[in-house]
Scaffold this motif. Structure first.
Motif, PDB file in Angstrom:
ATOM      1  N   GLN A 106     -21.817  -3.536  10.569  1.00 38.04           N
ATOM      2  CA  GLN A 106     -20.449  -3.991  10.764  1.00 38.04           C
ATOM      3  C   GLN A 106     -19.612  -3.677   9.538  1.00 38.04           C
ATOM      4  O   GLN A 106     -20.140  -3.483   8.438  1.00 38.04           O
ATOM      5  N   SER A 107     -18.307  -3.607   9.738  1.00 37.92           N
ATOM      6  CA  SER A 107     -17.387  -3.312   8.637  1.00 37.92           C
ATOM      7  C   SER A 107     -16.733  -4.578   8.133  1.00 37.92           C
ATOM      8  O   SER A 107     -16.607  -5.574   8.861  1.00 37.92           O
ATOM      9  N   LYS A 108     -16.318  -4.541   6.874  1.00 35.95           N
ATOM     10  CA  LYS A 108     -15.548  -5.614   6.272  1.00 35.95           C
ATOM     11  C   LYS A 108     -14.765  -5.019   5.111  1.00 35.95           C
ATOM     12  O   LYS A 108     -15.335  -4.303   4.286  1.00 35.95           O
ATOM     13  N   GLU A 109     -13.460  -5.299   5.066  1.00 36.48           N
ATOM     14  CA  GLU A 109     -12.609  -4.753   4.008  1.00 36.48           C
ATOM     15  C   GLU A 109     -12.773  -3.229   3.929  1.00 36.48           C
ATOM     16  O   GLU A 109     -13.055  -2.667   2.859  1.00 36.48           O
ATOM     17  N   TYR A 110     -12.575  -2.579   5.050  1.00 40.58           N
ATOM     18  CA  TYR A 110     -12.744  -1.126   5.138  1.00 40.58           C
ATOM     19  C   TYR A 110     -11.340  -0.521   5.212  1.00 40.58           C
ATOM     20  O   TYR A 110     -10.700  -0.506   6.268  1.00 40.58           O
ATOM     21  N   TYR A 111     -10.844  -0.010   4.075  1.00 39.60           N
ATOM     22  CA  TYR A 111      -9.465   0.442   3.959  1.00 39.60           C
ATOM     23  C   TYR A 111      -9.387   1.943   3.680  1.00 39.60           C
ATOM     24  O   TYR A 111     -10.177   2.485   2.907  1.00 39.60           O
ATOM     25  N   ILE A 112      -8.397   2.576   4.296  1.00 35.92           N
ATOM     26  CA  ILE A 112      -8.047   3.968   4.007  1.00 35.92           C
ATOM     27  C   ILE A 112      -6.578   3.959   3.603  1.00 35.92           C
ATOM     28  O   ILE A 112      -5.696   3.628   4.406  1.00 35.92           O
ATOM     29  N   TRP A 113      -6.301   4.295   2.348  1.00 36.06           N
ATOM     30  CA  TRP A 113      -4.955   4.175   1.804  1.00 36.06           C
ATOM     31  C   TRP A 113      -4.172   5.467   1.987  1.00 36.06           C
ATOM     32  O   TRP A 113      -4.744   6.577   2.003  1.00 36.06           O
ATOM     33  N   ASN A 114      -2.862   5.339   2.104  1.00 33.11           N
ATOM     34  CA  ASN A 114      -1.973   6.493   2.201  1.00 33.11           C
ATOM     35  C   ASN A 114      -2.097   7.340   0.941  1.00 33.11           C
ATOM     36  O   ASN A 114      -1.861   6.855  -0.177  1.00 33.11           O
ATOM     37  N   SER A 115      -2.474   8.588   1.113  1.00 34.47           N
ATOM     38  CA  SER A 115      -2.726   9.458  -0.039  1.00 34.47           C
ATOM     39  C   SER A 115      -1.434   9.855  -0.755  1.00 34.47           C
ATOM     40  O   SER A 115      -1.488  10.322  -1.900  1.00 34.47           O
ATOM     41  N   THR A 116      -0.276   9.694  -0.106  1.00 35.06           N
ATOM     42  CA  THR A 116       0.991  10.059  -0.737  1.00 35.06           C
ATOM     43  C   THR A 116       1.681   8.861  -1.385  1.00 35.06           C
ATOM     44  O   THR A 116       2.779   8.993  -1.923  1.00 35.06           O
ATOM     45  N   GLY A 117       1.055   7.680  -1.311  1.00 40.33           N
ATOM     46  CA  GLY A 117       1.626   6.485  -1.920  1.00 40.33           C
ATOM     47  C   GLY A 117       0.812   6.054  -3.128  1.00 40.33           C
ATOM     48  O   GLY A 117      -0.104   6.750  -3.582  1.00 40.33           O
ATOM     49  N   THR A 118       1.168   4.896  -3.663  1.00 45.49           N
ATOM     50  CA  THR A 118       0.455   4.328  -4.801  1.00 45.49           C
ATOM     51  C   THR A 118      -0.471   3.247  -4.291  1.00 45.49           C
ATOM     52  O   THR A 118      -0.030   2.155  -3.904  1.00 45.49           O
ATOM     53  N   ALA A 119      -1.766   3.538  -4.267  1.00 41.21           N
ATOM     54  CA  ALA A 119      -2.743   2.581  -3.749  1.00 41.21           C
ATOM     55  C   ALA A 119      -3.261   1.704  -4.879  1.00 41.21           C
ATOM     56  O   ALA A 119      -3.384   2.165  -6.014  1.00 41.21           O
ATOM     57  N   PRO A 120      -3.554   0.456  -4.589  1.00 43.15           N
ATOM     58  CA  PRO A 120      -4.084  -0.437  -5.625  1.00 43.15           C
ATOM     59  C   PRO A 120      -5.523  -0.086  -5.963  1.00 43.15           C
ATOM     60  O   PRO A 120      -6.235   0.516  -5.163  1.00 43.15           O
ATOM     61  N   VAL A 121      -5.942  -0.495  -7.142  1.00 39.53           N
ATOM     62  CA  VAL A 121      -7.341  -0.314  -7.564  1.00 39.53           C
ATOM     63  C   VAL A 121      -8.155  -1.473  -7.025  1.00 39.53           C
ATOM     64  O   VAL A 121      -7.740  -2.623  -7.104  1.00 39.53           O
ATOM     65  N   SER A 122      -9.308  -1.165  -6.458  1.00 40.13           N
ATOM     66  CA  SER A 122     -10.155  -2.213  -5.879  1.00 40.13           C
ATOM     67  C   SER A 122     -10.635  -3.149  -6.947  1.00 40.13           C
ATOM     68  O   SER A 122     -11.074  -2.735  -8.024  1.00 40.13           O
ATOM     69  N   SER A 123     -10.551  -4.461  -6.634  1.00 42.79           N
ATOM     70  CA  SER A 123     -11.074  -5.465  -7.557  1.00 42.79           C
ATOM     71  C   SER A 123     -12.533  -5.806  -7.285  1.00 42.79           C
ATOM     72  O   SER A 123     -13.190  -6.451  -8.077  1.00 42.79           O
ATOM     73  N   GLY A 124     -13.043  -5.377  -6.120  1.00 46.30           N
ATOM     74  CA  GLY A 124     -14.438  -5.646  -5.793  1.00 46.30           C
ATOM     75  C   GLY A 124     -15.351  -4.647  -6.446  1.00 46.30           C
ATOM     76  O   GLY A 124     -14.977  -3.517  -6.765  1.00 46.30           O
ATOM     77  N   GLN A 125     -16.606  -5.042  -6.654  1.00 43.73           N
ATOM     78  CA  GLN A 125     -17.583  -4.142  -7.257  1.00 43.73           C
ATOM     79  C   GLN A 125     -18.217  -3.306  -6.169  1.00 43.73           C
ATOM     80  O   GLN A 125     -18.880  -3.807  -5.278  1.00 43.73           O
ATOM     81  N   MET A 126     -17.946  -2.005  -6.211  1.00 38.11           N
ATOM     82  CA  MET A 126     -18.478  -1.103  -5.193  1.00 38.11           C
ATOM     83  C   MET A 126     -19.244  -0.003  -5.880  1.00 38.11           C
ATOM     84  O   MET A 126     -19.126   0.223  -7.085  1.00 38.11           O
ATOM     85  N   THR A 127     -20.015   0.703  -5.084  1.00 37.32           N
ATOM     86  CA  THR A 127     -20.866   1.782  -5.625  1.00 37.32           C
ATOM     87  C   THR A 127     -20.430   3.109  -5.039  1.00 37.32           C
ATOM     88  O   THR A 127     -19.934   3.186  -3.929  1.00 37.32           O
ATOM     89  N   MET A 128     -20.630   4.154  -5.812  1.00 42.49           N
ATOM     90  CA  MET A 128     -20.309   5.495  -5.326  1.00 42.49           C
ATOM     91  C   MET A 128     -21.335   5.954  -4.313  1.00 42.49           C
ATOM     92  O   MET A 128     -22.496   5.673  -4.439  1.00 42.49           O
TER      93      MET A 128
END
Length: 496
Positions: A474-496
């Motif tokens: 299942q998904s949770k907090e699954y975001y795709i941001w507009n590449s031409t705008g200013t997207a916020p930096v994630s505050s959650g700890q994620m892995t590459m």
């Protein structure tokens, strides 16, 4: 079972008598945790529950069943004293003296059942009994125990009463754990001990009852994926995966043994950050050492992961873990451009080839903040259906249960914002800062490949249980941001 409620009992007594003679306490139980609360609540006005012999004498005096030679007892019969039956007062002398109230009693045949509920009210003035929920619930508990002990008649045979009194400790573990009545025993409940009277296993205090009936073990594995995708070379896309294993074990026995095994595919990444429930009895230390904080060196334990445990009655989380996966399940691209009083929207979603193309649901939310309400919406999509909520400035793209064979879907078009009223506000998503949020669930798969084989679940019990296993993504907090705008930096700890 019948639901009683959430009150607490300081003490419970069952007394047998024959017209005031041959009186004895057949059963008593005090709950130290509730007594500690009573002491904290009452403070300097706290009155302790006296010893059994003193309590019995005080109760019999109040009920008029003692001092047969004295027809008049001042504390009981004075005209200034107004008893509030069935909530009696017991006047305790000596250290910690005072009035013990309300002592609830129920009498039938040869038995007197009494309990002392915890009442969180000032000593004076006392509220009406009808306003005290603990009084009605305490009487319900006594009535249920009375029916359990005596059955439909008023005087059962002595052997039947003895057998039911013998089983009462284990019954109370189930219906009144730690002094909190949860249920009352049903009439006609078996008068056989719920736990072995002669055996090596003892009922643990944390286990409030035993399962009876058909044996069933249900193990569910849920993996959750989060993602922040920016579509911008200056920012790296982020994602992480964490899993939970929940169990519901309906197995007979005081301390049955169950073992659940998690398995990975041959090329699967080892599970990391594993946390286990306290009921797990033993564990290989190497299972707990893999951490997502450390650099992966290939030497981490890669399974199978065996978890032996003695389950509680209620559903519980057996373990949780994290896993590093090379790619997110759905890769997305979002482009939003301003053209006069319109927005040009373009979204592409591609399902990774390793992901099962069979969804329980898959939806994409496209909200637009800090603008007037939507006017004309002209959108074309390659798959799915579009629902428009102009009041919420929201496009809901329902992708359904399958992607097309190409595993790629697109939506594009123009939206005008010419409505008469402003739409929803958001301090973060200003100008071209916008996102697509994906909600999806994929049954019978996990990104890590982790699974619980039905045949690997071992149950050591007298009855062979039915074993049910399941897994899902299942998904949770699954975001795709507009590449031409200013997207916020994630505050959650994620892995590459």
């Amino acid at each position: 079972m019948q639901r009683v409620g959430q009150m607490t009992v300081r003490g419970l007594w069952i007394i047998s008598h024959e017209k005031g003679e041959n009186v004895s306490i057949r059963f008593s139980r005090r709950f130290s945790t509730v007594e500690h609360r009573a002491k904290s609540l009452a403070g300097s006005s706290y009155v302790a529950v006296p010893e059994e012999s003193t309590f019995l004498q005080l109760l019999l005096t109040e009920l008029g069943l003692s001092d047969s030679g004295k027809n008049y007892v001042a504390l009981r019969d004075d005209c200034l004293y107004r008893p509030r039956s069935p909530a009696l007062e017991l006047h305790v002398d000596g250290p910690g003296k005072g009035i013990l109230w309300p002592v609830l009693t129920v009498s039938q045949g040869p038995l007197i059942l009494a309990c002392l509920p915890l009442v969180d009210v000032p000593p004076e003035p006392r509220p009406p009994l009808a306003n005290l929920l603990s009084v009605s619930q305490g009487l319900t508990l006594l009535a249920g125990l009375q029916t359990f002990l005596l059955g439909s008649g008023s005087k059962p045979d002595s052997e039947g009463l003895v057998s039911r009194l013998a089983v009462l400790p284990s019954v109370l573990l189930q219906v009144c754990p730690l002094g909190t009545p949860l249920d009352v025993p049903l009439p006609g409940a078996p008068a056989t001990p719920a736990v072995p009277t002669s055996g090596t296993q003892k009922q643990p205090a944390w286990k409030t009852g035993l399962h009876r009936g058909r044996a069933l073990v249900n193990v569910g594995l849920i993996e959750t994926v989060r993602s922040m995708q920016y579509g911008n070379q200056s920012r790296q896309d982020l994602w992480d995966v964490y899993g939970t294993v929940t169990c519901k074990c309906e197995v007979e026995g005081v301390l049955p043994n169950v073992t659940v095994t998690l398995s990975l595919p041959p090329n699967g990444s080892p599970l990391q950050d594993i946390l286990v429930h306290p009921c797990v009895t033993s564990l290989d230390s190497s299972i707990l050492t893999a951490s997502s904080v450390d650099n992966y060196d290939g030497s981490a334990f890669s399974g199978p992961y065996k978890f032996p445990f003695s389950p509680p009655l209620e559903p519980f989380r057996l373990c949780s873990y994290t896993s590093q996966v090379p790619v997110p399940p759905i890769l997305g691209s979002y482009q939003l451009k301003e053209e006069e009083n319109q927005l040009r929207v373009s979204v592409t979603l591609k399902l990774h080839e390793s992901v099962k193309n069979s969804f329980e649901y898959c939806n994409a939310h496209l909200p637009f903040f800090n603008r007037n309400q939507m006017g004309v919406v002209d959108m074309k999509m390659s798959s799915g259906q579009l629902e428009v909520s102009k009041e919420k400035n929201l496009l809901l793209w329902v992708l359904g249960q399958k992607f097309p064979k190409s595993r790629e879907v697109t939506i594009e078009g123009k939206i005008s914002f010419s409505g008469p009223a402003p739409g929803p506000l958001d301090p973060l998503c200003t100008d071209l800062t916008a996102y697509v949020k994906l909600n999806f669930k994929v049954p019978d798969m996990t990104l890590s490949g982790c699974c619980v084989d039905q045949h690997s679940v071992q149950v050591y019990s007298s009855a062979k249980p039915r074993i049910v296993t399941s897994r899902e993504l299942q998904s949770k907090e699954y975001y795709i941001w507009n590449s031409t705008g200013t997207a916020p930096v994630s505050s959650g700890q994620m892995t590459m």
